[in-house]
Design an enzyme around this catalytic site. Sequence first.
Site, PDB file in Angstrom:
ATOM      1  N   HIS A  18      27.637 -15.930   9.827  1.00 34.57           N
ATOM      2  CA  HIS A  18      26.796 -15.036   8.860  1.00 34.57           C
ATOM      3  C   HIS A  18      27.005 -15.283   6.920  1.00 34.57           C
ATOM      4  CE1 HIS A  18      23.406 -12.949   8.049  1.00 34.57           C
ATOM      5  NE2 HIS A  18      23.478 -12.320   7.145  1.00 34.57           N
ATOM      6  N   GLU A  19      27.869 -14.599   7.178  1.00 38.10           N
ATOM      7  CA  GLU A  19      28.407 -14.189   5.644  1.00 38.10           C
ATOM      8  C   GLU A  19      29.125 -15.902   4.649  1.00 38.10           C
ATOM      9  OE1 GLU A  19      27.969 -11.956   4.126  1.00 38.10           O
ATOM     10  OE2 GLU A  19      27.429 -10.720   6.251  1.00 38.10           O
ATOM     11  N   HIS A  22      25.871 -17.385   3.398  1.00 40.43           N
ATOM     12  CA  HIS A  22      25.607 -16.577   2.590  1.00 40.43           C
ATOM     13  C   HIS A  22      26.453 -17.772   1.297  1.00 40.43           C
ATOM     14  CE1 HIS A  22      22.817 -14.057   3.903  1.00 40.43           C
ATOM     15  NE2 HIS A  22      23.311 -13.238   4.705  1.00 40.43           N
TER      16      HIS A  22
END
Length: 345
Positions: A18-19, A22
């Site tokens: 997920h990170e 980003h």
Amino acid sequence: MLKIILAIVLFSVIVIFHELGHFLFAKENGICVEEFAIGIGPTIFGKQIGETKYSIKCLPFGGCCVMLGEDDDCKDPRAFGSQSALARFSVIFAGPFFNFILAFVLALFVIGFSGADPAVAGEISADSGAYEAGLREGDRIVKLDGSRIYNFREISLFNYLHKDKADVEVTYERDGKQKTVTVTRKKTEAGTYAFGISMTEDTKEGIIGTLKYSILEVRYQIKSTFLSLKYLITGRFKLNDLSGPVGIVNMIGNTYEQSIVYGIKTVVLSLLNFAIMLSANLGVMNLLPLPALDGGRLVFIILEMIRRKKVSPEKEGMVHFAGLVLLMALMVIVMANDIKNIFFI
């Protein structure tokens, strides 16, 4: 202890991916990433490479991507807040989107090894409502009450969510032709309604079929998450039905214990199935338009696009802080419920 280790590994991979979404989109848009960390808490090891510090934290789950000016009104041209609304939207959206990508990639492995579960009828009880309505073994179920389905688990999910409904409109396909009938489901010994249809064995698919059913697997997980949220909001599901980290650790342990008797391959596939569900679930939950979540941040960016003017960073920060407090309170309630269910039920 083993189930805690397995849970940490699963959580870490899902959150780090997920990170990573980003991180990659921030870099692509020229935003300064100050730190990319695996884990949370104090730093055990860190190395500065260029402008970014890559760290390993002491608590081995989760992660973070810290961008310059993410939570303040920084005027640096490479700060997060200095970028266009579209660039910031892509960076925030990338996190949940990467969770869907991870779910898809894991589904490729699971379906590639174990096969897919198409919504094809296996054995049908002669005294069941499905048989009486004309369905036979080999029929492909296409719709239930007008809702399109692809996987057999969607039939099971429908049974679970509509335990008290007898009549169901079923569209099925046989020899390339579709027909719609009303199936009057009969009660099981448990007092709930069921079609009386058993599933076929998982079918091995070629490359195209594996790709197709991997996409449909992600669709199924997203659909089941939204349905769960819908029934939670409408009061059909209660807060006690939610599971937090403690409950998930317990479920991972149960998954391991139930599958280890069939061998390590079954354990791996079962845990990957669990990871698919968690990753898709995290993607959906993060896109909810709630403060402190990615979806809440996206709402402010969309408002900015409509108004052609930024919302005050101070006001936005206050909203996200309030949302974070409420989310933490909810987490405490859910964890307390997990502990109660494990030790007192």
